[in-house]
Design an enzyme around this catalytic site. Structure first.
Site, PDB file in Angstrom:
ATOM      1  N   LYS A  79       0.819  -1.215   0.000  1.00 37.15           N
ATOM      2  CA  LYS A  79       0.000   0.000   0.000  1.00 37.15           C
ATOM      3  C   LYS A  79       0.853   1.265   0.000  1.00 37.15           C
ATOM      4  CE  LYS A  79      -4.305  -1.274   0.163  1.00 37.15           C
ATOM      5  NZ  LYS A  79      -5.568  -0.655  -0.182  1.00 37.15           N
ATOM      6  N   ASP A 110      -8.242   0.849   6.816  1.00 41.26           N
ATOM      7  CA  ASP A 110      -8.170  -0.168   7.857  1.00 41.26           C
ATOM      8  C   ASP A 110      -6.725  -0.284   8.334  1.00 41.26           C
ATOM      9  OD1 ASP A 110      -7.084  -1.585   5.655  1.00 41.26           O
ATOM     10  OD2 ASP A 110      -9.140  -2.086   5.107  1.00 41.26           O
TER      11      ASP A 110
HETATM   12  C1  LIG Z   1      -2.043  -5.856   3.321  1.00 39.21           C
HETATM   13  C2  LIG Z   1      -3.193  -5.709   2.399  1.00 39.21           C
HETATM   14  N1  LIG Z   1      -3.412  -6.652   1.484  1.00 39.21           N
HETATM   15  C3  LIG Z   1      -4.441  -6.562   0.627  1.00 39.21           C
HETATM   16  C4  LIG Z   1      -5.317  -5.492   0.656  1.00 39.21           C
HETATM   17  C5  LIG Z   1      -6.450  -5.431  -0.314  1.00 39.21           C
HETATM   18  O1  LIG Z   1      -6.305  -4.380  -1.215  1.00 39.21           O
HETATM   19  P1  LIG Z   1      -7.567  -3.753  -1.936  1.00 39.21           P
HETATM   20  O2  LIG Z   1      -8.409  -3.107  -0.897  1.00 39.21           O
HETATM   21  O3  LIG Z   1      -6.980  -2.771  -2.898  1.00 39.21           O
HETATM   22  O4  LIG Z   1      -8.293  -4.865  -2.592  1.00 39.21           O
HETATM   23  C6  LIG Z   1      -5.120  -4.476   1.602  1.00 39.21           C
HETATM   24  C7  LIG Z   1      -6.014  -3.328   1.683  1.00 39.21           C
HETATM   25  O5  LIG Z   1      -5.988  -2.552   2.609  1.00 39.21           O
HETATM   26  C8  LIG Z   1      -4.032  -4.586   2.498  1.00 39.21           C
HETATM   27  O6  LIG Z   1      -3.800  -3.659   3.421  1.00 39.21           O
END
Ligand SMILES: Cc1ncc(COP(=O)(O)O)c(C=O)c1O
Length: 377
Positions: A79, A110
């Site tokens: 992210k 989150d």
């Molecule tokens: C560590 C991690 N993996 C996967 C995701 C999923 O990403 P997305 O919300 O773009 O689908 C997030 C989203 O906050 C995340 O923090």
């Protein structure tokens, strides 16, 4: 122990409009601009693509590659590529039109996205407000505050935190830097997705250096921003040779699966929070939706049972590979592959066999250090 699954959807509605939707999302030059910009940041370093030979052997496939985002820009999650890049984009856009009025940025999160936005804002001395929902851990809130952000805790779930963020932004004239898009709010989430594609560009380069060709890619989805970005980028690169793409979701926030089944975006009311905090999102990003709808081959939803064992498994190598710090969301890809191999009807449907070469994305490290410690020790 065999893993069971909650739900599975095979996307037979895939059709030949990916070139159109992928080009709409990422017109020529957009991802290249993000790559050229992010790779100039002082903290930038390519993250490792690790061959999980022990895991591949256990699951009976030829290879499993794990893209380890735990070291990304010292923020511990992929992210980092999106939010901070979007803050930079906002500044560049304002500079281009000579706007030097005071800027405050805000977002709902989150955890990981807010960390990236607050980090980007702190580097540029911009005030930053972050909205978190009731289920976000104290550990994550502390990290956001340490990046200089004002943290607002909101009753309810992720979607409630977005609503609160939009309301406060309207009242105070703040600039929202959200990774979720909605009608009339697309440019910034698209830039965030373009930032994520640095991960895909690196992976392609790393695979080619090893002369490896993927057969399957597992992408975990919250709002689907990452999955949509990577899928669009991979599609633009591989076109008809795109590997089969499996979208993985928590069964507690299965918005992609529910939308696929209905063939339209469907809002899932999140009742229980998955331990994979980053995946807890009840609505597919409308930017990601056409990409997932036309480009993904499978969607699998699972419960939380495999998360802790897989985090421990990553942490302790049983072979040549290094020990890997993988947070809750990083367990996703391993859980998906094991679930598919444990349920032969799934492996058959997704054409996974002994010759398969699977890419999984370890999207985060110990982004909640207290929880990581508690789980892995
Ligand atoms: C560590 C991690 N993996 C996967 C995701 C999923 O990403 P997305 O919300 O773009 O689908 C997030 C989203 O906050 C995340 O923090």
């Amino acid at each position: 122990m065999k893993y069971s699954y909650a739900n599975y959807y095979k996307n037979t509605k895939q059709d030949n409009v990916m070139h159109q939707v992928a080009d709409e999302l990422f017109p020529e030059g957009k991802c290249e601009k993000a790559f050229n910009s992010i790779t100039q940041w002082p903290d930038y370093k390519q993250t490792d693509l690790i061959s999980l030979d022990d895991f591949a052997k256990q699951q009976g496939v030829r290879k499993v590659f794990y893209k380890d985002e735990s070291t990304r820009l010292n923020l511990g999650a992929f992210k980092a590529l999106g939010g901070a890049y979007a803050v930079q984009h906002v500044l560049e856009t304002r500079a281009a039109v000579g706007d030097d009025s005071p800027l405050t940025v805000c977002t709902a999160t989150d955890g990981n996205h807010g960390r990236s936005v607050s980090w980007g804002a702190q580097k540029k001395n911009i005030p930053c407000h972050i909205f978190i929902h009731a289920g976000v851990s104290q550990g994550r809130a502390k990290i956001l505050a340490a990046n200089g952000a004002t943290v607002h805790r909101v009753d309810g779930n992720y979607d409630d935190s977005i609503a609160a963020c939009i309301k406060m932004a309207d009242e105070n004239g703040w600039q929202i830097v959200s990774d979720t898009s909605w009608e009339g709010y697309r440019e910034i989430p698209t830039q965030i997705m373009a930032g994520y594609t640095v991960l895909a560009a690196e992976t392609i380069e790393q695979l080619e250096a090893q002369k490896e060709t993927l057969t399957h890619i597992v992408l975990q989805a919250g709002c689907g921003g990452m999955a949509g970005a990577l899928l669009a980028y991979f599609w633009k690169y591989w076109r008809d040779d795109l590997p089969e793409v499996i979208i993985m979701e928590s069964d507690m926030s299965d918005c992609v699966l529910e939308s696929m089944q209905r063939d339209e975006i469907y809002l899932v009311d999140i009742v229980d929070e998955t331990i994979m905090a980053g995946l807890s999102c009840g609505e597919v990003s409308e930017l990601a939706w056409p990409i997932l709808r036309h480009g993904a081959s499978h969607v699998l939803t699972v419960g939380d049972e495999g998360v802790k064992p897989m985090m421990r498994y990553l942490a302790k190598s049983e072979g040549e590979r290094p020990n890997i710090v993988g947070g809750e969301c990083s367990a996703s890809g391993l859980i998906t592959l094991k679930t598919m191999m444990d349920n032969p009807e799934l492996a058959k449907s997704a054409n996974i066999d002994k010759d398969s070469v699977v890419l999984i994305i370890g999207t985060e490290g110990a982004t909640d250090p207290d929880l990581y410690q508690e789980i892995v020790g």
